[in-house]
Write a protein that holds these residues in place. Structure first.
Motif, mmCIF file in Angstrom:
data_model
loop_
_atom_site.group_PDB
_atom_site.id
_atom_site.type_symbol
_atom_site.label_atom_id
_atom_site.label_comp_id
_atom_site.label_asym_id
_atom_site.label_seq_id
_atom_site.Cartn_x
_atom_site.Cartn_y
_atom_site.Cartn_z
ATOM 1 N N VAL A 1 0.951 -1.137 0.104
ATOM 2 C CA VAL A 1 0.009 -0.082 -0.075
ATOM 3 C C VAL A 1 0.858 1.238 0.042
ATOM 4 C CG1 VAL A 1 -1.735 1.254 1.354
ATOM 5 C CG2 VAL A 1 -2.096 -0.992 1.043
ATOM 6 N N TRP A 2 1.822 1.356 0.839
ATOM 7 C CA TRP A 2 2.830 2.333 1.053
ATOM 8 C C TRP A 2 3.593 2.588 -0.277
ATOM 9 C CZ3 TRP A 2 4.999 5.561 5.361
ATOM 10 C CH2 TRP A 2 4.021 5.557 6.553
ATOM 11 N N ALA B 1 -5.976 6.436 -2.624
ATOM 12 C CA ALA B 1 -6.330 5.188 -3.093
ATOM 13 C C ALA B 1 -7.471 5.366 -3.712
ATOM 14 C CB ALA B 1 -6.577 4.417 -1.599
ATOM 15 N N GLN B 2 -8.669 6.194 -3.352
ATOM 16 C CA GLN B 2 -9.784 6.624 -4.309
ATOM 17 C C GLN B 2 -9.464 7.003 -5.773
ATOM 18 O OE1 GLN B 2 -8.817 8.632 -1.861
ATOM 19 N NE2 GLN B 2 -9.418 10.489 -2.232
ATOM 20 N N THR C 1 -7.511 -3.990 13.049
ATOM 21 C CA THR C 1 -5.864 -3.535 13.191
ATOM 22 C C THR C 1 -5.485 -3.546 11.820
ATOM 23 O OG1 THR C 1 -5.127 -5.914 13.236
ATOM 24 C CG2 THR C 1 -5.326 -4.509 15.428
ATOM 25 N N VAL C 2 -6.006 -3.887 10.967
ATOM 26 C CA VAL C 2 -5.630 -3.767 9.421
ATOM 27 C C VAL C 2 -6.731 -3.266 8.540
ATOM 28 C CG1 VAL C 2 -4.485 -5.017 7.216
ATOM 29 C CG2 VAL C 2 -3.934 -5.727 9.792
ATOM 30 N N TYR D 1 -4.967 2.696 5.042
ATOM 31 C CA TYR D 1 -4.607 3.893 4.171
ATOM 32 C C TYR D 1 -3.913 5.082 5.285
ATOM 33 C CZ TYR D 1 -7.231 1.013 1.162
ATOM 34 O OH TYR D 1 -7.715 -0.180 0.291
ATOM 35 N N ALA D 2 -4.357 4.992 6.454
ATOM 36 C CA ALA D 2 -3.873 6.069 7.361
ATOM 37 C C ALA D 2 -2.439 6.699 7.120
ATOM 38 C CB ALA D 2 -4.190 5.900 8.860
#
Length: 423
Positions: free
Chosen positions: A82-83, A93-94, A214-215, A221-222
């Motif tokens: 993701v990172w 992401a959007q 937790t995921v 995405y935070a």
């Protein structure tokens, strides 16, 4: 959130020597990256995780170490990808979703917002419980105060500029205080290590619940969305992106493990926790007496405040375009998000159980939906969306493995929801 000191036009061309301006810019970048790291870590260890850890450790004992390990491994596979994808593309992401399939990004944004606003009610409630344990404050008043602090951070420029430092302080404080409780509770570390790979009991429902909290949802995405504010994006900054993601993952893992060990020491010592009445507070108090209860209050309040910030900020980044001129609008949306959550909390006391079930189902869907997008971009759209970057095949492989697990967990989660509603 913008940093006023680094906004265009905040200094004239001749007011600051180039070397000083460069040093200030580098410091602001480092601060934003540290903020991204701690935002990811503290968002993953919110009030829900504190309660879940105490409840499941009381139920499974050292065998809960296996669930902790699975959640950490899944987190590693997801966050590394993701990172990297968001960092190289420079897109939220959007925005990636809408480029791959028009409308997909908005579906993802709606899922994030719906799940986030319900769980944010729980985060505010957690802030009230934390202040109750720390100072004996009424839980409703404590929840409102927690929301007010979060709003102030986004409302006032000086506090906004210090957001990253606030997140770092909250994260370090949580780790050190919980580490102290883990030390005095004297957990059976060897037994926990053995059970992490050879568990005496495997409860997949527990693992699903832990992973979702937790995921899943906004937590995925935070940190990555906050990283975009640092400007360290594109192929030329890949090392910085990779280093930041790994640091955040390790910090998250440490926080989870330390909390588990703190509770495990109490349970292994023969204390029976009442899982229906704030078991985490009982564990801290059993380990360190009245001091332990106050420490729990600080840890819970810090976890709640950072989670309110994380849920609200990340949800706003999904609803507002990623452009510098829209940062003020993004702050307003973030504040509105907190106000709505706090208002509902005051009216009903906490999130309704039915809404929490549905929000959990949304979280279970958001994780594989959004991560499918990330892996698709990494595998098939690197030429145009990732600036021609040669994406590491080993990362795609571990990502696909995590994706299969995520979809399976989502299916099990929805099956459980439908069974619950049908009964």
């Amino acid at each position: 959130m913008s940093h006023p000191a680094t906004e265009p036009g905040s200094h004239t061309q001749h007011s600051t020597p180039p070397t000083l301006a460069s040093a200030a810019s580098q410091a602001a970048t480092r601060s934003a990256l540290m903020g991204a790291i701690f935002l990811m870590a503290t968002s993953a260890v919110g009030p829900g995780f504190l309660t879940q850890t105490a409840t499941f450790t009381a139920k499974l004992g050292a065998a809960f170490a296996f669930a902790i390990l699975v959640s950490i491994l899944l987190d590693i596979a997801i966050q590394l990808n993701v990172w990297r994808v968001i960092g190289i593309s420079g897109l939220r992401a959007q925005e990636l979703g809408n480029k791959v399939l028009p409308g997909l990004g908005w579906v993802l944004a709606i899922c994030i917002a719906v799940g986030g606003i319900v769980f944010n009610i729980g985060n505010i409630a957690g802030g009230g419980l934390g202040l109750d344990a720390l100072l004996g404050v009424n839980t409703t008043a404590g929840g409102v105060f927690t929301a007010a602090v979060a709003i102030a951070i986004f409302l006032f420029k000086r506090l906004g500029a210090a957001l990253d430092k606030i997140l770092v302080a909250l994260g370090i404080g949580m780790v050190l205080l919980t580490l102290y409780v883990a030390f005095v509770s004297k957990p059976p570390v060897g037994q926990a290590l053995k059970n992490s790979v050879l568990p005496e009991t495997v409860d997949w429902l527990v693992i699903m619940t832990l992973v979702g909290g937790t995921v899943g949802g906004y937590i995925t995405y935070a940190g990555a969305h906050r990283m975009l504010d640092s400007g360290q994006t594109g192929v030329e900054h890949i090392r910085t992106v990779a280093k930041s993601s790994v640091t955040g993952i390790l910090l998250t893992g440490v926080m989870r493990v330390v909390l588990f060990l703190a509770v495990l020491g109490v349970v292994a010592g023969g204390v029976v926790l009442d899982t229906t009445n704030n078991p985490a507070a009982q564990a801290f108090q059993a380990a360190a007496g009245e001091v332990g209860l106050r420490i729990f209050g600080v840890v819970l309040w810090a976890a709640a405040l950072s989670s309110v910030i994380g849920a609200s900020y990340t949800s706003a980044t999904f609803l507002v375009p990623n452009r510098p001129q829209m940062r003020r609008v993004q702050n307003i949306v973030t504040i509105v998000f907190i106000v709505i959550s706090c208002t509902v909390f005051v009216l009903i006391g906490t999130a309704p159980a039915t809404l929490l079930v549905f929000a959990g189902a949304f979280n279970g869907l958001v994780l594989p939906l959004g991560f499918s997008l990330v892996i698709f971009v990494a595998a098939f759209r690197s030429r145009d969306l990732l600036q021609g970057y040669q994406y590491p095949k080993w990362m795609i492989v571990i990502g696909v493995g995590a994706l299969v697990v995520a979809w399976w967990l989502a299916w099990r989660s929805f099956a459980g929801v439908f069974a619950l509603l049908g009964s």
